[in-house]
Design a protein around this motif. Structure first.
Motif, mmCIF file in Angstrom:
data_model
loop_
_atom_site.group_PDB
_atom_site.id
_atom_site.type_symbol
_atom_site.label_atom_id
_atom_site.label_comp_id
_atom_site.label_asym_id
_atom_site.label_seq_id
_atom_site.Cartn_x
_atom_site.Cartn_y
_atom_site.Cartn_z
ATOM 1 N N ARG A 1 -47.192 -9.344 -38.788
ATOM 2 C CA ARG A 1 -47.177 -9.765 -37.383
ATOM 3 C C ARG A 1 -47.802 -8.652 -36.544
ATOM 4 O O ARG A 1 -48.172 -7.605 -37.070
ATOM 5 C CB ARG A 1 -45.746 -10.068 -36.921
ATOM 6 C CG ARG A 1 -44.804 -8.885 -36.994
ATOM 7 C CD ARG A 1 -43.346 -9.296 -36.897
ATOM 8 N NE ARG A 1 -42.883 -9.891 -38.143
ATOM 9 C CZ ARG A 1 -41.614 -10.266 -38.363
ATOM 10 N NH1 ARG A 1 -40.727 -10.145 -37.393
ATOM 11 N NH2 ARG A 1 -41.252 -10.780 -39.507
ATOM 12 N N ASP B 1 -44.774 -6.865 -32.053
ATOM 13 C CA ASP B 1 -43.631 -7.617 -32.585
ATOM 14 C C ASP B 1 -42.849 -6.770 -33.589
ATOM 15 O O ASP B 1 -41.611 -6.813 -33.622
ATOM 16 C CB ASP B 1 -44.105 -8.907 -33.247
ATOM 17 C CG ASP B 1 -44.535 -9.961 -32.231
ATOM 18 O OD1 ASP B 1 -44.204 -9.801 -31.037
ATOM 19 O OD2 ASP B 1 -45.211 -10.929 -32.620
ATOM 20 N N ASP C 1 -40.818 -4.300 -31.532
ATOM 21 C CA ASP C 1 -39.647 -4.940 -30.921
ATOM 22 C C ASP C 1 -38.527 -5.109 -31.942
ATOM 23 O O ASP C 1 -37.342 -4.884 -31.638
ATOM 24 C CB ASP C 1 -40.038 -6.308 -30.349
ATOM 25 C CG ASP C 1 -40.857 -6.196 -29.068
ATOM 26 O OD1 ASP C 1 -40.757 -5.157 -28.392
ATOM 27 O OD2 ASP C 1 -41.590 -7.146 -28.753
ATOM 28 N N SER C 2 -38.884 -5.501 -33.163
ATOM 29 C CA SER C 2 -37.869 -5.702 -34.213
ATOM 30 C C SER C 2 -37.223 -4.384 -34.620
ATOM 31 O O SER C 2 -36.013 -4.318 -34.856
ATOM 32 C CB SER C 2 -38.509 -6.378 -35.429
ATOM 33 O OG SER C 2 -38.980 -7.668 -35.106
#
Length: 401
Positions: free
Chosen positions: A382, A386, A389-390
């Motif tokens: 991804r 992203d 953020d994870s």
């Protein structure tokens, strides 16, 4: 940050009004829903139809023109908006706002607005520095509005001065930073996060150095993800190719030693440290002060080990949550688990940089998170944002425990 945000943009009658079109476009590109209102003077500089096409919404200009009989347009827009942006804000409109004068659609709607108001002044230097404008600016801030500092540059009058409309990109960034500061309940509010990024350079001579392929993109995305969760972020960057993100302190470094000095300057007061930088493992034992000239067919450079920053922090940590990175080309899990133990880190983010869609200089990544108390967490391919953020979300969950 702006996705789904309902933003009312109020355009007033200055030459910078034409730049409001770009501002509206950029807000929409960030995911905001935008509606526009204009003063009569603003329509002399840019047409309402232009803003209507860009915003895909009706543009309001007349306080007495209610298209829907069931709604009072200026009250409806005031109630609808979650943020009001006055850009450009002329001296005239700032004066009206400061004194509660409501004599057109824009000022009437702003008087009824209970959402935060973000004001971007743009005018001639002498108008901006007039004592009346200075008083009005102060009054607007006292009333709880945010007034953005205008740029200094070439003005429409043909000379340099303070009062130039900031670039729309800078306004969007300032709006995002303002909204983050407005939220005091974000999960990392009150936390200090130190992030390192990029590949360090170890000088051989003034024109040559040893480095690696790290672009710094992953570290920058992690810094922005932490900022958006409310953290005070210090980004220590060895990258010179990336634009500095807004809303954080950026410390530029080059060598592994400079990286170490910068990290340990912030370490004691940090709550979270994320070592995303690719720090050189070795550095030349001596650095020539002049360019080394070609003489022989071979040149031997003697290298010395650099300080292991993550391992040193692991030995010294008291309350800090440490995140390290393991960029590998084989046996990723084995090396990552070994690094987690040896460095006394709280989390290792591991990836196989030999894959075409992951690692250095890519826009995407694929990583696995290793921690001592939980099974590995695989994050499939991804965007690096992203992924960031994870990672930040996983750190937040671990801190909450």
């Amino acid at each position: 940050m702006l996705k789904g945000k309902k933003i009312a943009v109020y355009i007033t009658g200055g030459i910078a009004a034409y730049k409001a079109a770009d501002l509206v476009r950029r807000l929409i590109k960030q995911g905001a829903e935008v509606r526009v209102a204009m003063t009569k003077a603003a329509t002399e500089f840019i047409t309402p139809y232009t803003l209507q096409i860009l915003s895909k919404n009706e543009v309001f200009t007349n306080v007495f023109e209610d298209k829907d009989p069931a709604e009072v347009s200026h009250i409806h827009l005031a109630d609808w908006s979650e943020l009001a942006v006055v850009a450009p804000a002329t001296a005239n409109v700032m004066a009206k706002m400061a004194h509660g004068i409501a004599d057109d659609f824009v000022t009437t709607t702003l008087l009824a607005t209970t959402a935060p108001v973000f004001i971007v002044p743009a005018m001639n230097t002498h108008m901006l520095e007039n004592p009346a404008t200075v008083r009005n600016w102060e009054r607007l801030e006292q009333d709880g509005h945010f007034v953005m500092e205008p740029d200094t540059g070439f003005l429409a009058e043909g000379y340099e001065g303070r009062g130039r409309f900031p670039e729309p990109e800078a306004i969007v960034e300032a709006i995002q930073e303002y909204l983050i500061r407005q939220q005091t309940d974000l999960p990392l509010s009150g936390k200090k996060v130190v992030v390192t990024a990029g590949g360090t350079k170890e000088r051989i001579d003034p024109v040559r150095y040893i480095t690696n392929d790290s672009s710094g993109k992953m570290g920058y995305q992690l810094a922005m993800a932490a900022r958006d969760k409310g953290a005070k972020v210090v980004l220590i960057s060895a990258s010179t190719q990336l634009k500095h993100p807004f809303g954080m302190e950026v410390v530029a470094v080059e060598s592994a030693q400079q990286m170490s000095d910068a990290v340990f300057k912030e370490f004691e007061s940090a709550d979270i440290v994320i070592m995303a930088a690719a720090v050189s493992d070795y550095t030349p034992e001596t650095q020539a002060t002049q360019k080394i000239k070609k003489k022989e067919n071979q040149m031997v450079i003697s290298l010395a080990k650099t300080q292991d920053i993550l391992a040193t922090m692991g030995q010294q940590k008291s309350h800090q949550f440490l995140v390290g990175f393991a960029a590998e080309t084989h046996d990723v899990a084995e090396y990552a688990m070994g690094k987690l133990e040896k460095k006394n880190a709280d989390m290792i983010v591991a990836n196989d940089v030999s894959k075409p869609h992951a690692g250095f200089n890519k826009e995407t990544n694929e990583v696995t998170l290793f921690s001592k108390d939980t099974p590995p967490i695989e994050l499939s391919v991804r965007s690096k944002r992203d992924i960031a953020d994870s990672i930040i979300q996983e750190v937040i969950q671990k801190l909450s425990k």
